[in-house]
Every structure is written in C-alpha cells, then in structure tokens.
Write an enzyme that holds these catalytic residues in place. Structure first.
Site, PDB file in Angstrom:
ATOM      1  CE1 TYR A   1      -3.925   2.223   0.686  1.00 34.63           C
ATOM      2  CE2 TYR A   1      -2.640   3.114   2.509  1.00 34.63           C
ATOM      3  CZ  TYR A   1      -3.742   3.178   1.673  1.00 34.63           C
ATOM      4  OH  TYR A   1      -4.659   4.195   1.823  1.00 34.63           O
TER       5      TYR A   1
ATOM      6  N   GLY B   1       2.991   1.425  -3.114  1.00 37.45           N
ATOM      7  CA  GLY B   1       2.058   1.598  -4.233  1.00 37.45           C
ATOM      8  C   GLY B   1       1.597   3.046  -4.335  1.00 37.45           C
TER       9      GLY B   1
ATOM     10  CB  VAL C   1     -13.090   4.806  13.678  1.00 37.14           C
ATOM     11  CG1 VAL C   1     -14.472   5.385  13.937  1.00 37.14           C
ATOM     12  CG2 VAL C   1     -12.009   5.833  14.019  1.00 37.14           C
TER      13      VAL C   1
ATOM     14  CG  ASN D   1     -12.033  -3.434  14.303  1.00 35.01           C
ATOM     15  OD1 ASN D   1     -12.835  -3.816  13.449  1.00 35.01           O
ATOM     16  ND2 ASN D   1     -10.832  -3.961  14.425  1.00 35.01           N
ATOM     17  CG  PHE D   2     -12.059   1.131  19.190  1.00 36.80           C
ATOM     18  CD1 PHE D   2     -11.491  -0.143  19.189  1.00 36.80           C
ATOM     19  CD2 PHE D   2     -11.258   2.209  19.575  1.00 36.80           C
ATOM     20  CE1 PHE D   2     -10.159  -0.338  19.561  1.00 36.80           C
ATOM     21  CE2 PHE D   2      -9.928   2.020  19.955  1.00 36.80           C
ATOM     22  CZ  PHE D   2      -9.379   0.747  19.944  1.00 36.80           C
TER      23      PHE D   2
ATOM     24  N   GLY E   1      -1.683   0.748  23.173  1.00 35.17           N
ATOM     25  CA  GLY E   1      -2.703   1.753  22.882  1.00 35.17           C
ATOM     26  C   GLY E   1      -2.177   3.171  22.959  1.00 35.17           C
TER      27      GLY E   1
ATOM     28  N   PRO F   1       2.578   2.362  12.387  1.00 38.54           N
ATOM     29  CG  PRO F   1       2.130   3.745  10.561  1.00 38.54           C
ATOM     30  CD  PRO F   1       1.730   2.442  11.185  1.00 38.54           C
TER      31      PRO F   1
ATOM     32  NE  ARG G   1      -0.251   7.666   9.521  1.00 40.95           N
ATOM     33  CZ  ARG G   1      -0.890   6.525   9.272  1.00 40.95           C
ATOM     34  NH1 ARG G   1      -2.172   6.445   9.382  1.00 40.95           N
ATOM     35  NH2 ARG G   1      -0.206   5.466   8.905  1.00 40.95           N
TER      36      ARG G   1
HETATM   37  P1  NAD Z   1     -12.835   1.934   0.722  1.00 40.80           P
HETATM   38  O1  NAD Z   1     -12.212   0.588   0.746  1.00 40.80           O
HETATM   39  O2  NAD Z   1     -14.090   2.149   1.486  1.00 40.80           O
HETATM   40  O3  NAD Z   1     -13.106   2.386  -0.768  1.00 40.80           O
HETATM   41  C1  NAD Z   1     -12.295   2.008  -1.840  1.00 40.80           C
HETATM   42  C2  NAD Z   1     -13.191   1.762  -3.047  1.00 40.80           C
HETATM   43  O4  NAD Z   1     -12.349   1.387  -4.153  1.00 40.80           O
HETATM   44  C3  NAD Z   1     -14.176   0.613  -2.825  1.00 40.80           C
HETATM   45  O5  NAD Z   1     -15.453   0.953  -3.283  1.00 40.80           O
HETATM   46  C4  NAD Z   1     -13.574  -0.525  -3.633  1.00 40.80           C
HETATM   47  O6  NAD Z   1     -14.529  -1.454  -4.088  1.00 40.80           O
HETATM   48  C5  NAD Z   1     -12.923   0.253  -4.777  1.00 40.80           C
HETATM   49  N1  NAD Z   1     -11.872  -0.527  -5.432  1.00 40.80           N
HETATM   50  C6  NAD Z   1     -10.862  -1.220  -4.842  1.00 40.80           C
HETATM   51  N2  NAD Z   1     -10.112  -1.828  -5.768  1.00 40.80           N
HETATM   52  C7  NAD Z   1     -10.652  -1.494  -6.977  1.00 40.80           C
HETATM   53  C8  NAD Z   1     -10.330  -1.832  -8.316  1.00 40.80           C
HETATM   54  N3  NAD Z   1      -9.308  -2.639  -8.611  1.00 40.80           N
HETATM   55  N4  NAD Z   1     -11.094  -1.313  -9.311  1.00 40.80           N
HETATM   56  C9  NAD Z   1     -12.146  -0.517  -9.027  1.00 40.80           C
HETATM   57  N5  NAD Z   1     -12.514  -0.188  -7.774  1.00 40.80           N
HETATM   58  C10 NAD Z   1     -11.774  -0.668  -6.759  1.00 40.80           C
HETATM   59  O7  NAD Z   1     -11.704   2.947   1.200  1.00 40.80           O
HETATM   60  P2  NAD Z   1     -11.781   4.517   1.494  1.00 40.80           P
HETATM   61  O8  NAD Z   1     -11.471   4.727   2.908  1.00 40.80           O
HETATM   62  O9  NAD Z   1     -13.035   5.084   0.952  1.00 40.80           O
HETATM   63  O10 NAD Z   1     -10.529   5.038   0.657  1.00 40.80           O
HETATM   64  C11 NAD Z   1     -10.693   5.655  -0.603  1.00 40.80           C
HETATM   65  C12 NAD Z   1      -9.351   6.174  -1.070  1.00 40.80           C
HETATM   66  O11 NAD Z   1      -8.835   7.132  -0.145  1.00 40.80           O
HETATM   67  C13 NAD Z   1      -8.291   5.087  -1.226  1.00 40.80           C
HETATM   68  O12 NAD Z   1      -7.521   5.348  -2.373  1.00 40.80           O
HETATM   69  C14 NAD Z   1      -7.451   5.258   0.015  1.00 40.80           C
HETATM   70  O13 NAD Z   1      -6.126   4.839  -0.195  1.00 40.80           O
HETATM   71  C15 NAD Z   1      -7.543   6.752   0.260  1.00 40.80           C
HETATM   72  N6  NAD Z   1      -7.329   7.064   1.672  1.00 40.80           N
HETATM   73  C16 NAD Z   1      -8.300   6.829   2.601  1.00 40.80           C
HETATM   74  C17 NAD Z   1      -8.062   7.108   3.939  1.00 40.80           C
HETATM   75  C18 NAD Z   1      -9.085   6.892   4.996  1.00 40.80           C
HETATM   76  O14 NAD Z   1      -8.797   7.110   6.177  1.00 40.80           O
HETATM   77  N7  NAD Z   1     -10.305   6.502   4.701  1.00 40.80           N
HETATM   78  C19 NAD Z   1      -6.813   7.621   4.319  1.00 40.80           C
HETATM   79  C20 NAD Z   1      -5.842   7.821   3.349  1.00 40.80           C
HETATM   80  C21 NAD Z   1      -6.115   7.558   2.026  1.00 40.80           C
HETATM   81  N1  UDP Z   2      -5.976  -0.503  16.041  1.00 42.72           N
HETATM   82  C1  UDP Z   2      -6.373  -0.948  17.296  1.00 42.72           C
HETATM   83  N2  UDP Z   2      -7.443  -1.791  17.348  1.00 42.72           N
HETATM   84  C2  UDP Z   2      -8.130  -2.196  16.259  1.00 42.72           C
HETATM   85  C3  UDP Z   2      -7.725  -1.713  14.989  1.00 42.72           C
HETATM   86  C4  UDP Z   2      -6.630  -0.876  14.928  1.00 42.72           C
HETATM   87  O1  UDP Z   2      -5.792  -0.601  18.316  1.00 42.72           O
HETATM   88  O2  UDP Z   2      -9.092  -2.969  16.416  1.00 42.72           O
HETATM   89  C5  UDP Z   2      -4.830   0.444  15.970  1.00 42.72           C
HETATM   90  C6  UDP Z   2      -3.776   0.099  14.919  1.00 42.72           C
HETATM   91  O3  UDP Z   2      -2.802  -0.765  15.463  1.00 42.72           O
HETATM   92  C7  UDP Z   2      -3.219   1.476  14.593  1.00 42.72           C
HETATM   93  C8  UDP Z   2      -4.407   2.411  14.792  1.00 42.72           C
HETATM   94  O4  UDP Z   2      -5.343   1.691  15.575  1.00 42.72           O
HETATM   95  O5  UDP Z   2      -2.201   1.816  15.497  1.00 42.72           O
HETATM   96  C9  UDP Z   2      -5.055   2.837  13.485  1.00 42.72           C
HETATM   97  O6  UDP Z   2      -5.340   1.670  12.734  1.00 42.72           O
HETATM   98  P1  UDP Z   2      -6.212   1.711  11.408  1.00 42.72           P
HETATM   99  O7  UDP Z   2      -6.190   0.319  10.847  1.00 42.72           O
HETATM  100  O8  UDP Z   2      -7.532   2.326  11.663  1.00 42.72           O
HETATM  101  O9  UDP Z   2      -5.435   2.721  10.455  1.00 42.72           O
HETATM  102  P2  UDP Z   2      -3.900   2.902  10.060  1.00 42.72           P
HETATM  103  O10 UDP Z   2      -3.045   1.949  10.821  1.00 42.72           O
HETATM  104  O11 UDP Z   2      -3.858   2.644   8.597  1.00 42.72           O
HETATM  105  O12 UDP Z   2      -3.601   4.298  10.427  1.00 42.72           O
END
Ligand code: NAD
Ligand code: UDP
Length: 328
Positions: A145, A148, A188, A190-191, A207, A273, A276
């Site tokens: 990820y 990528g 979020v 999960n909790f 935590g 991480p 953040r």
């Molecule tokens: P999400 O998983 O809810 O949404 C992703 C969407 O992309 C889904 O509808 C999924 O079906 C679609 N998708 C996945 N692979 C695909 C493919 N090969 N072809 C077409 N569609 C595909 O995730 P999200 O939280 O809504 O995230 C959306 C974007 O924002 C992502 O690119 C993610 O990396 C970025 N992002 C999100 C967060 C966050 O906290 N939510 C943080 C940083 C970046």
């Molecule tokens: N985390 C946790 N309990 C859970 C899921 C996640 O304590 O049930 C922690 C995880 O280890 C990380 C933080 O919560 O430190 C955020 O995790 P999340 O998967 O939401 O996002 P990301 O790690 O991509 O920031």
C-alpha cells in the site's frame, strides 16, 4: 454546463460521500468501482439520481470515460484488506493511477488523486509536513500500500512534467464517518462495532500509538476544493491535526456509546506507525481549508449511523479483517 466528474472507488466509504457532495454541487457523476471493498447498498440512494451513473470496472484494466475531473480513489484502504492480496493492491495503486493519467492525457481531464499519510510510513518527523520524505519499510507487510501510493504519486508528477496533465495530489490522513464498512478492521469501525455489541474493544499494543482523525464531511470538502483550485497540484495534507492515542479513542467511544465493554490488548501489527499528525498549513493557504468537526461530534454521528445498520447483513470484503490477532 454541469461538470462531469468521474469517481473511481466511488462506491466506497470516501467515494460515496464524494459522489453525494458532487451531485449536490450540480455535477454529473460517474462512479466506477469493482465493489472489491464496498457494496451497491452504500450508493443505493444515489442510483436513482438522474445525474448519477455506475460502471462496474476494475481499474487495473484501462477504461475510457469522458469527464472534466477524475477523482482517483479506487484502492483498498484498510490494512487487513490491502494486505489480503498485496500484489493486487500494488497493481491497483500503480495501474489505477496509470490508467487515470493515460485517460486524462487523452481527454484533458484534471486528476484529483487520493494519496495517503502512509507515504510518510512510520514517521521520524512529527508532525508531518509535505516536505517530509517519509520512513517506509519497502519490504514489510504495509509496503504494498505505502510503496504503491508512493509510486502513484511519482506517476502523477511525471505525467504532469512530461505530458502536462493537470494533477492534484491529496495526502489523506485517517478519516472516519458513516458508510465505513463495519468489517474493514480499521480502529474507529472496530471500536464502535465492538462497543455497540458489548464485545471487548481490541486495543493493539499498549494503545499509546496515536492517530489524527478527520470527519468525512471535512475531508470531502477538502477534496472538492482541490478539484476546484488550479494551483492545488500539491501534495497537500488533508487531515485533522488533533492527535489522539488509541486508548483515548477507546475511552471516548465507550463514553459515547454508554457501553460497559472492556478493553482487550492484542499484539501490535508489524510496522504499525507509532504516531501520525498532519501539518495543514499548505491546505489552509492554498485551499482556505481546515477541518471543523470535533472528534466527539463526528464519532457521535458515526455511532448513530452504525446503530442504524444491521451489521449481520454486511459480509467482510476479505477474511483478513482485524480481530484475528492474538491477545497479548
Ligand atoms: P474503501 O475501501 O471504502 O473504498 C475504496 C473503493 O475502491 C471501494 O469501493 C472498492 O470497491 C474500490 N476498489 C478497490 N479496488 C478497486 C479496483 N481494482 N477497481 C475498481 N474499484 C476498486 O476505502 P476509502 O477509505 O473510501 O478510501 C478511498 C481512497 O482514499 C483510497 O484510495 C485510500 O487509499 C484513500 N485514503 C483513505 C483514507 C481513509 O482514512 N479513509 C486515508 C488515506 C487515504
Ligand atoms: N488498532 C487498534 N485496534 C483495532 C484496529 C486498529 O488498536 O481494532 C490500531 C492500529 O494498530 C493502529 C491504529 O489503531 O495503530 C489505526 O489503525 P487503522 O487500521 O484504523 O489505520 P492505520 O493503521 O492505517 O492508520
């Protein structure tokens, strides 16, 4: 004439809110998604809209859709789901960006790209400004990820330099709100799911690791602003600078749900991480944007939405959602 907006990943958590917001602005909205981590029910209310259409397609394959703006969001975003098939994740991120950019090169569309704070990895600089180049383990479990998304940013800037494609790169920090998949395994969801069910809240590690949580309406407002601002090439951090430990988050969720669930400490996932927090000076200056929703208020809205859905109707997108980790 209405702006024609293509939203890849538009059926997902952020994408569904973005589609809704663009429709409210008066856009014609095309949602392109393969429903890998989402379901049609999330965009059920949009389907009937006369300016909304849906295309089922995998962005690892090229596509041709005329639009003024491409919002490139397609990508699994929750650690469990992106680690389930890491090779596919890397392809989605890189080929998805490539196909959006190739299309934009031909049509002249603007590409608004959803990058992530994960490009900073486990940051050694805190809080994180856009100039920070990050600390990513290139061979770790999160690399599919993180790397990528880093490669996708590289493609964005190279298409801009070589082919003059109009790009906007948003580095999104942890965002939460209604429409999160209850089994995405993020902290979020999960909790809240656990607290409402009376199950123990799974706190990974001690935590004390921190995240900065942005409510979805604030985030989407920022993304839309980026699409509107011609000088917002970025990268621009979009997130809420208020930082919380996972223990603080757990206790706030328990308070807001009036739940008497306990906390269960589980092992900390590899390369998790430790902290953040975004510096958002650039977003303030370029977009005149800053988040408005306090965590307490955003969580209350998210809890209300989780209370309104039947979790049993949701199938985990992959078997790899958090919860299967061993207790410490
Ligand atoms: P999400 O998983 O809810 O949404 C992703 C969407 O992309 C889904 O509808 C999924 O079906 C679609 N998708 C996945 N692979 C695909 C493919 N090969 N072809 C077409 N569609 C595909 O995730 P999200 O939280 O809504 O995230 C959306 C974007 O924002 C992502 O690119 C993610 O990396 C970025 N992002 C999100 C967060 C966050 O906290 N939510 C943080 C940083 C970046
Ligand atoms: N985390 C946790 N309990 C859970 C899921 C996640 O304590 O049930 C922690 C995880 O280890 C990380 C933080 O919560 O430190 C955020 O995790 P999340 O998967 O939401 O996002 P990301 O790690 O991509 O920031």
């Amino acid at each position: 004439m209405a702006t024609r907006s293509l939203v890849t990943g538009g059926a997902g958590f952020l994408g569904s809110h973005l589609c809704q917001s663009l429709l409210e602005r008066g856009d014609e909205v095309i949602c392109l998604d393969n429903l890998f981590t989402s379901r049609m029910e999330t965009i059920e209310s949009l389907i009937a809209h006369e300016r909304f259409s849906f295309i089922e397609h995998d962005v690892t394959e090229p596509y041709a859709v005329e639009s003024d703006v491409i919002y490139n969001l397609a990508c699994p975003a929750a650690p469990g789901h992106y680690q389930y098939d890491p090779i596919y994740t890397l392809k989605i991120s890189v080929l998805g960006a490539l196909h959006a950019l190739e299309l934009a090169k031909q049509t002249g569309a603007t590409v608004v790209h959803a990058s992530t704070s994960e490009v900073y990895g486990d940051p050694q600089v805190h809080p994180q400004p856009e100039e920070y180049r990050g600390c990513v383990n290139p061979i770790g479990l999160r690399a599919c990820y993180d790397e990528g998304k880093r490669a996708a940013e590289t493609l964005m800037f190279d298409y801009n330099r070589m082919h003059n494609v109009d790009i906007r790169v948003a580095r999104i920090f942890n965002t939460y709100g209604p429409h999160m998949h209850p089994f995405d395994g993020r902290v979020v969801s999960n909790f809240i799911r656990q607290a409402l069910a009376g199950d123990a809240l799974t706190v990974f590690g001690d935590g004390e690791q921190s995240r900065s949580f942005c409510f979805v309406s604030d985030l989407v407002r920022g993304l839309v602003r980026m699409g509107e601002c011609s000088d917002a090439m970025g990268p621009i951090n979009l997130g809420n600078p208020k930082e919380f430990t996972m223990l603080e988050l757990a206790n706030l969720v328990l308070e807001l749900t009036s739940s008497d669930s306990t906390l269960e400490h589980m092992s900390l996932p590899a390369d998790d991480p430790m902290q953040r927090q975004p510096i958002i000076d650039r977003a303030k200056a370029v977009l005149d944007w800053s988040p408005e929703v306090e965590l307490r208020d955003g969580l209350a809205e998210t809890i209300a939405w989780f209370s309104s859905i039947d979790v049993d109707e949701w199938t985990p997108p992959t078997p790899n959602w958090a919860g299967g980790l061993s207790a410490t």
